[in-house]
Structures are given as C-alpha cells and as structure tokens.
Write an enzyme that holds these catalytic residues in place. Structure first.
Site, PDB file in Angstrom:
ATOM      1  N   ASP A 193      33.340   8.986 -16.057  1.00 17.35           N
ATOM      2  CA  ASP A 193      33.152  10.246 -15.420  1.00 17.35           C
ATOM      3  C   ASP A 193      32.985   9.845 -14.082  1.00 17.35           C
ATOM      4  OD1 ASP A 193      33.015  12.889 -15.117  1.00 17.35           O
ATOM      5  OD2 ASP A 193      30.905  13.004 -15.440  1.00 17.35           O
ATOM      6  N   ARG A 220      45.256  10.413 -10.999  1.00 19.63           N
ATOM      7  CA  ARG A 220      44.436  11.368 -12.089  1.00 19.63           C
ATOM      8  C   ARG A 220      45.188  11.290 -13.204  1.00 19.63           C
ATOM      9  NH1 ARG A 220      40.075  14.094 -11.692  1.00 19.63           N
ATOM     10  NH2 ARG A 220      40.195  14.213  -9.411  1.00 19.63           N
TER      11      ARG A 220
END
Length: 311
Positions: free
Chosen positions: A133, A60
C-alpha cells in the site's frame, strides 16, 4: 520441475514460513482491462481529495514501469482480524480493526525485506521491490489475477477461506515464476449486504466505491472539515470503517490473526467517550505511538470525535 516451477515452490514455502496466509503469482504486464475502469473512476472524481491516485497512471497499470525487467508479481495475504473487537462500556467510539495495533506498513515491510533476502540467498541476484500500500500498485487486481480471490461489490478482495480482513502486499521481481490461474468466478452472487449497509451510500455500483463518500476517506484522507451532509451517518467511526466488511457473509470465515504486533494498546480498551474527547498530545503519542492512527495527527482525530459527538 522447470526452473519457473521450482521458483514458484520456493516462493510459496517462503510466504508460509514468514506468516503470510496466502500467496499467488501472476505474470507481470499491462493491466489492459483495468485502464478504462481506472480512467472512469478518476473522471467521476471518486478519489475526492486523494489527488495522488491520479498520479503515475501508467505505472499504476504496468508493474514493469516500477521494476525494470519485471516478469512476476507475487501477491501476498496477511491476516489482521482481531480476537475481540475493541469495545468499552463507557464509549461508543470505533476504530477500524486494521488500526488496532502497530501500523501494518512497518510489520509487513519487514517481512517483505526478509522475503527478498531469502530469495536472493536461494537463487542469486534478483532485482525486485516489495510493496505494501505504498506505491501505485493495483494490489486487489493483481491478487485476483494470482487466484487469491475476487473483487466484491464493495471493491475489496474477497477470499473464500478468510473473507476480507487482511492486508495485501506484493513482490515485483525480474524472476520467471510459474503463474497461478486467475479466479474468474464472482462468489458474491445476488448478495447486496455491503451496498445496503453503507450509511453514506458510497458503493455507487457493483465494485465501484465513491471514495469521497466513504467513512474511511472522511476520517483519514480528508484534511478539511467533514461536510455537514454526513452528520448522523458516521455510526461513531473515528478512524476508518468496517461496516461493509462486518456485514459480508464471507467474513464469517475470519479467524484471529497470530501477529503480536497487531495487538491493541492495553489502554485503548478502557477509553471512555470523555477520554476520546479530551485526549491529550501525551496520551495520543503513547497509545498510538506506532499506530496507523497517527496519520490523522491529534488534530484530525479530535476533529473526527467532535464531529461524531455533535450529531
């Protein structure tokens, strides 16, 4: 021009050709400043039941772990602001604007695939992936580093020319590209419109949202019953919520999108409260055939509507 500058020019022109409103470039690397913020957010249990947000912590924060040898993160903005809000004289049920038409994952994924094809045709073999996303990418932070905006008090990326009603997408590629200058200034100033307007007090401090209190989370991500503590606070949102964006002064600059696939199903405008409460599987499949609303499934949507009507 250097090769990196030529690549930047090609990427910007391709983004415009494919209908993206803005395009910015940042050098791929570890998001050092974001690491402690993400850790604090997770430790505060602000992700609620979204356990997946605690997964792949390193990925991330570091795009080179998603694309080996990545050198560049290309951030892209795609408008979804509708010409008119979905409304009916016989219904007060509301859907977030991004869910009016076809699921954005499908629409933007097609564009990202075409984007990579064009780059490979023009430059040659490029290793890279497109994201919308759909993977552990801190898209708002990368967009800020690419100069596309700043993070508002509601944690969303804000852009001075079009507010926040847009999707973010990324290309992470192993191509050397001249980066843009990050936007360092916060243009929210002393405004607290989004904080003041949130009916569930989900914005706990500037730029920090307790996801477990957010109406979008309660109506989409939460799989259990909606807690009774939120009765009377949902303001008739059955899927998602736009409150913190609707009140944001920067969204006065929003202009209608030009994407036909984002147009709402024609039957939606005529839905009454009774239609919402008595929606059948057949109607659900027809009206929301390619919609993001399918994420809740019929049972989830009915749960949300029933909760609203029990207030």
């Amino acid at each position: 021009m250097t090769p990196a500058e030529t690549n930047a020019s090609l990427i910007k022109s391709t983004a415009k050709r494919l209908g993206f409103d803005f395009c910015g470039v940042a050098k791929a690397g570890f998001l050092e400043e974001e690491a402690p913020r993400l850790e604090d957010w997770l430790n505060g249990n602000y992700n609620g039941e979204m356990g997946y947000l605690a997964n792949h912590f390193d990925k991330r924060l570091d795009p080179t772990k998603l694309v080996e040898g990545a050198k560049t993160v290309v951030s892209l903005v795609y408008n979804y602001y509708p010409e008119e809000k979905l409304s009916s004289e016989s219904s007060d049920i509301k859907l977030a604007k991004y869910a009016y038409g076809e699921d954005y994952h499908f629409v933007i994924r097609d564009k990202l695939n075409e984007f990579l094809e064009i780059l490979r045709e023009e430059i040659g073999e490029i290793d890279g992936r497109g994201f919308v996303d759909s993977a552990p990418v801190m898209e708002r932070q990368w967009a800020q580093k690419a100069g596309l905006g700043w993070l508002g008090k509601n944690s969303l990326l804000l852009n001075r020319e079009m507010g926040s009603f847009f999707f973010l997408a990324e290309l992470i590629i192993d191509l050397e590209v001249t980066p843009d200058i990050p936007l360092a200034k916060d243009y929210c100033g002393t405004c607290t419109a989004c904080v003041d307007a949130c009916p569930t007090n989900a914005i706990v401090e500037n730029g920090v949202v307790d996801g477990s209190r957010c109406i979008s989370y309660l109506t989409i991500e939460l799989k259990d019953s909606i807690p009774n503590q939120f009765k009377g606070q949902m303001e008739n949102w059955a899927f998602g919520c736009d409150i913190c964006q609707d009140v944001c002064p920067w969204n006065r600059f929003s202009k209608p999108h030009q994407e036909p696939r984002f147009q709402a199903h024609p039957e939606l405008a005529g839905f009454s409260n009774r239609d919402w409460q008595e929606i059948t599987e057949e109607t659900f499949r027809k009206v929301f055939k390619k919609s993001a609303v399918k994420r809740t499934k019929l049972a989830g949507l009915k749960r949300n509507v029933d909760f609203l009507k029990s207030n």
